[in-house]
Design an enzyme around this catalytic site. Sequence first.
Site, mmCIF file in Angstrom:
data_model
loop_
_atom_site.group_PDB
_atom_site.id
_atom_site.type_symbol
_atom_site.label_atom_id
_atom_site.label_comp_id
_atom_site.label_asym_id
_atom_site.label_seq_id
_atom_site.Cartn_x
_atom_site.Cartn_y
_atom_site.Cartn_z
ATOM 1 N N HIS A 173 -32.493 5.669 -18.466
ATOM 2 C CA HIS A 173 -31.258 6.113 -17.936
ATOM 3 C C HIS A 173 -32.969 6.267 -17.622
ATOM 4 C CE1 HIS A 173 -29.767 9.622 -15.704
ATOM 5 N NE2 HIS A 173 -30.973 10.166 -16.788
ATOM 6 N N SER A 174 -32.392 6.844 -15.988
ATOM 7 C CA SER A 174 -33.857 7.098 -15.755
ATOM 8 C C SER A 174 -35.153 6.130 -14.812
ATOM 9 C CB SER A 174 -33.450 8.993 -15.424
ATOM 10 O OG SER A 174 -35.191 9.001 -14.205
ATOM 11 N N TYR A 175 -36.373 7.130 -16.126
ATOM 12 C CA TYR A 175 -37.127 6.861 -16.006
ATOM 13 C C TYR A 175 -37.703 5.547 -17.155
ATOM 14 C CZ TYR A 175 -42.725 6.321 -15.628
ATOM 15 O OH TYR A 175 -44.161 6.333 -15.392
#
Length: 346
Positions: A219-221
């Site tokens: 997720h995300s980073y």
Amino acid sequence: MSISLSSLIFLPMWINMAQIQQGGPDEKEKTTALKDLLSRIDLDELMKKDEPPLDFPDTLEGFEYAFNEKGQLRHIKTGEPFVFNYREDLHRWNQKRYEALGEIITKYVYELLEKDCNLQKISIPVDATESEPKSFIFMSEDALTNPQKLMVLIHGSGVVRAGQWARRLIINEDLDSGTQIPFIKRAVDENGSPEEHAIYVWDHFIAQSAAENVFFVAHSYGGLAFVELMIQREADVKSKVTAVALTDSVHNVWHQEAGKTIREWMRENCCNWVSSSEPLDTSVESMLPDCPRVSADILPAISQQNIVIDHFSAPLHLEDMVQKLLWKTFFFLKNFSQECFRMENL
């Protein structure tokens, strides 16, 4: 040899007379005698006269001091900082008191290194016999095995010991200013960047696992960290990872300089579900030539303070999303492979 008190009473008069009689025939002899007298005065013994015993506590509590929540040394009763001149006109006694407190603080810092920083106290030389002099160092548990980096902190000389930069700063300012603990905690807690952490976990755990098919959900980073892992361990990742489900990944194959073979692998084995009002799995336009982007059928919520809340990271949604994404990844890759096979045989 020390001089008696009765001799000292006449010392000022003798000095004054020597000054008055400058230029007299006996000046050289008197000057020599005066130097001899002064050389026989034990100044240390004079300072000890009427001095309280050098009997100091061996704990911070005994000194009635403690470190507060900000790491500042404060008097237990008054809350005041440390006072050096505890006894007026007794500089030597005050200095000895300061040194005694410093030794207690040294032991206190040692305890912090072991308890708060999880460092191990190692005796050196490692092969020393019982009769040999010994010293010690502090080191983290993985200091000799971590392949990424090793930070070495070396303190100065004098009264400072392991874990300290300056005793004066510990006593007069705070622990963060005078000790190495902030540096140690930062090194231990951060464990490098997220990218370095991902590589470390891959090398020491995932790569050693018996699983033939590894699935990633990032997720995300975390998506950026996975791409960096691909860049650093491309062949290994390709041989072990079956599919990657990304959720609102912030990776960028251009900025991260991912090669063509990595981008091609990502197009075949990755899918990035992004926040969108479009129906689930609807294709979402992408500016990057890597994995497909599809709608997660979720829009960020807005709190009462107009703060964007990421649904993907909300605990109530995460477990359900992971399960769905794993299945969707599986079917996505299955359908994608079938479509590729069909195109190849047209």
